[in-house]
Design a protein around this motif. Structure first.
Motif, PDB file in Angstrom:
ATOM      1  N   ASN A 332       0.518  -1.650  -0.160  1.00  0.00           N
ATOM      2  CA  ASN A 332       0.001   0.254  -0.135  1.00  0.00           C
ATOM      3  C   ASN A 332       0.741   1.431   0.037  1.00  0.00           C
ATOM      4  O   ASN A 332       0.553   2.892  -1.030  1.00  0.00           O
ATOM      5  CB  ASN A 332      -0.951   0.187   1.185  1.00  0.00           C
ATOM      6  CG  ASN A 332      -1.830  -0.554   0.819  1.00  0.00           C
ATOM      7  OD1 ASN A 332      -2.230  -1.806   0.151  1.00  0.00           O
ATOM      8  ND2 ASN A 332      -2.480  -1.213   2.377  1.00  0.00           N
ATOM      9  N   MET A 333       2.090   0.913   0.437  1.00  0.00           N
ATOM     10  CA  MET A 333       3.219   3.101   0.670  1.00  0.00           C
ATOM     11  C   MET A 333       3.402   2.992  -0.384  1.00  0.00           C
ATOM     12  O   MET A 333       3.591   4.000  -0.463  1.00  0.00           O
ATOM     13  CB  MET A 333       3.440   2.232   1.576  1.00  0.00           C
ATOM     14  CG  MET A 333       3.126   2.358   3.207  1.00  0.00           C
ATOM     15  SD  MET A 333       1.823   3.405   3.288  1.00  0.00           S
ATOM     16  CE  MET A 333       2.527   5.049   3.627  1.00  0.00           C
ATOM     17  N   THR A 334       3.907   1.953  -0.842  1.00  0.00           N
ATOM     18  CA  THR A 334       4.553   1.544  -2.698  1.00  0.00           C
ATOM     19  C   THR A 334       3.374   2.390  -3.796  1.00  0.00           C
ATOM     20  O   THR A 334       3.447   3.260  -4.134  1.00  0.00           O
ATOM     21  CB  THR A 334       4.659   0.041  -3.365  1.00  0.00           C
ATOM     22  OG1 THR A 334       5.930  -0.151  -2.325  1.00  0.00           O
ATOM     23  CG2 THR A 334       5.540   0.621  -4.538  1.00  0.00           C
ATOM     24  N   HIS A 335       1.899   1.829  -3.126  1.00  0.00           N
ATOM     25  CA  HIS A 335       1.156   2.883  -3.644  1.00  0.00           C
ATOM     26  C   HIS A 335       1.017   4.442  -3.466  1.00  0.00           C
ATOM     27  O   HIS A 335       0.556   5.155  -4.439  1.00  0.00           O
ATOM     28  CB  HIS A 335      -0.193   2.257  -4.037  1.00  0.00           C
ATOM     29  CG  HIS A 335      -0.203   0.767  -4.331  1.00  0.00           C
ATOM     30  ND1 HIS A 335       0.175   0.751  -5.532  1.00  0.00           N
ATOM     31  CD2 HIS A 335      -1.294   0.037  -3.534  1.00  0.00           C
ATOM     32  CE1 HIS A 335       0.327  -1.453  -5.740  1.00  0.00           C
ATOM     33  NE2 HIS A 335      -0.632  -0.939  -4.647  1.00  0.00           N
ATOM     34  N   VAL A 336       0.190   4.424  -2.295  1.00  0.00           N
ATOM     35  CA  VAL A 336       1.281   6.155  -2.297  1.00  0.00           C
ATOM     36  C   VAL A 336       2.294   6.800  -2.838  1.00  0.00           C
ATOM     37  O   VAL A 336       1.786   8.225  -3.181  1.00  0.00           O
ATOM     38  CB  VAL A 336       1.359   6.380  -0.387  1.00  0.00           C
ATOM     39  CG1 VAL A 336       1.485   7.687  -0.205  1.00  0.00           C
ATOM     40  CG2 VAL A 336      -0.137   5.293   0.372  1.00  0.00           C
TER      41      VAL A 336
END
Length: 525
Positions: A332-336
């Motif tokens: 999820n943080m990579t998507h951010v």
């Protein structure tokens, strides 16, 4: 103005400082303590102030040692705003939910153990050991058919027999409620945060959205400035901008700088050496037929390692073995990161964006979704790379990978981030270092986790240059090469030896420095 230091004083985690004026109480960060479980639990349970008394919060960045106790404030009476950058607000949507899920899971498991132990003693009358059949019967009561805990039944047993019930610091619902208090504001934008008080964020270069905050108070035509560094990053690293050195004229004169000191007495490897050093570790491990396990923080470090691996794979400089990100949060943080290309540095634009490439996605990169996929990966004997949480090896999926890989000398445990004192990651580092210093002679050191001891035969390599924190020279660069005029410095967010050594160095450079203790108050004239 007064500043009271309630957390990250002569230690690294639990950032929590309060600026007090006649009208306002502004909280700088609201972080979780991390380290020894019982000690951290005791510290995190007790807030040093009444949440209802806090006017607003200024949040430097999203890492949990800076943001992780926010839901405790919002559930207990805080009704102000949480000011941060837009990327930080977005990151906290995932980080606080994940933290709450961990809190709930830990509480449920501890309650299960209490109920299980109670029923076991009830079965045996407190004498002798319980049989497997009897334990299986107890577990069938306390667990659902799919091995999930039967929380309702567990709590009923605990309440009925007046046994201690462990409550999470906050629930997922409470974490989600906290998100409505966030106000994302751009860098270099002055925002009112109280009567005669403003906050302006400048890029700190630590992680996506990290900020130095200048808090200005104007009264009777006179303005005072307090700068809070948050965590300061390194210079010339890929992806995000360097720490700011040019500040607006009205923010140049700083009455008090509250400054981090994580690596106040250390020097990192040069940034330019990071990719060659990573390449060397990978090649040596694959030549042995091994795999590389990388405990990595889900936000910041994971994306940086992905970036370097992408560059190495594009250039064909290392064997293109599969790369697995085994952390739903890191996914999820990579998507951010992908949502905020406006924060990228020029190198990232030139290398990737201008060529139509996503820095955080390539053919050999796999994001592990389910527990079943993670378990299957544990059984994979082919060479591969795994990035998994937690970053300090205190929990999470990385422990399962270590359990399967730590005993095999072909494998490498690659440390790319700070390991706090008393964490399992620090224990692995220190035992491996002692073993290497002794020439890896004799029995390998033992490490204990999951109630079992494992020989630490895997190679352990630390690449300190991957740190998101600037070293002593980089911290000094912010002080000496920026256009700031600083009257006084308060050092926080560093283990005591690092902080005191940095304080001595700063004094030699002509700065007035204080190293506050927990609960100490400083007056800003």
């Amino acid at each position: 103005m007064h500043v009271t230091f309630h957390g990250a004083t002569r230690e690294v985690t639990g950032s929590f400082h309060i600026i007090t004026t006649d009208e306002e109480r502004i909280l700088l960060d609201c972080g979780l303590f991390q380290g020894r479980r019982k000690e951290a639990e005791a510290k995190n349970r007790v807030l040093p102030v009444d949440p209802a008394a806090i006017t607003n919060i200024v949040l430097s960045h999203a890492h949990l040692d800076h943001s992780g106790r926010i839901p405790m404030l919002t559930k207990d009476g805080f009704c102000g705003h949480i000011y941060c950058t837009r990327a930080t607000a977005r990151a906290c949507e995932y980080l606080l939910r994940d933290s709450a899920q961990i809190q709930e899971g830990d509480a449920s498991y501890l309650n299960y153990k209490t109920a299980r132990n109670f029923l076991s003693k009830l079965k045996t009358g407190g004498k002798g050991s319980i049989s497997r059949e009897e334990m299986a019967e107890i577990k069938s009561i306390l667990k659902a058919g799919d091995h999930r805990l039967n929380s309702k039944e567990i709590l009923e047993i605990l309440h009925e027999h007046q046994l201690e019930v462990v409550e999470p610091l906050y629930t997922i619902e409470e974490a989600e409620d906290a998100l409505q208090y966030f106000e994302g504001i751009p860098y270099n934008h002055e925002e009112s945060i109280g009567k005669g008080m403003t906050c302006t964020f400048y890029d700190a270069g630590h992680i996506l959205g990290s900020a130095m905050a200048v808090i200005s108070k104007t009264c009777n035509g006179r303005t005072q400035n307090i700068m809070f560094s948050g965590d300061l990053g390194r210079f010339n690293k890929p992806i995000i901008q360097d720490p700011t050195l040019e500040f607006a004229e009205e923010h140049r004169h700083i009455d008090l700088l509250i400054m981090e000191s994580t690596y106040g007495d250390r020097h990192h490897e040069p940034v330019k050496d990071m990719k060659p050093m990573l390449k060397k570790v990978l090649q040596e491990t694959f030549d042995r037929g091994g795999s590389v396990i990388i405990p990595a923080f889900a936000f910041g470090r994971t994306q940086e390692v992905i970036y370097y691996l992408h560059e190495l794979y594009l250039a064909g400089e290392v064997p293109r073995v599969p790369v697995y990100v085994d952390s739903p949060l890191a996914t999820n943080m990579t998507h951010v990161f992908g949502e905020h290309p406006e924060t990228y540095d020029e190198e990232t634009h030139v290398t990737f964006l201008e060529n139509g490439l996503n820095p955080f996605n390539f053919a050999h990169l796999n994001f592990v979704q389910s527990v079943e996929e993670s378990m299957a990966l544990n059984r994979d004997t082919r060479s591969h790379i795994v990035l998994a949480g937690s970053g300090m090896c205190e929990g999470g999926r990385v422990l399962h990978h270590l359990r399967h890989k730590i005993h095999d000398e072909r494998n490498t445990i690659l440390i790319v981030g700070y390991m706090g004192a008393n964490t399992f990651g620090r224990q692995i580092q220190e035992k491996a270092e002692a073993y290497e210093t002794d020439g890896r002679k004799g029995q390998a050191p033992l490490v204990r986790f999951y109630n079992k001891e494992y020989p630490l035969r895997a190679k352990v390599v630390t690449l300190g240059g991957f740190s998101g924190h600037g070293d002593r020279d980089e911290l000094m660069r912010v002080l000496k090469e920026s256009n700031l005029d600083i009257k006084k410095i308060a050092l926080v967010h560093g283990e005591e030896d690092q902080t005191l050594a940095f304080a001595d160095h700063l004094r030699e450079e002509g700065f007035e420095v204080n190293v506050p203790y927990q609960g100490q108050t400083m007056y800003v004239p």
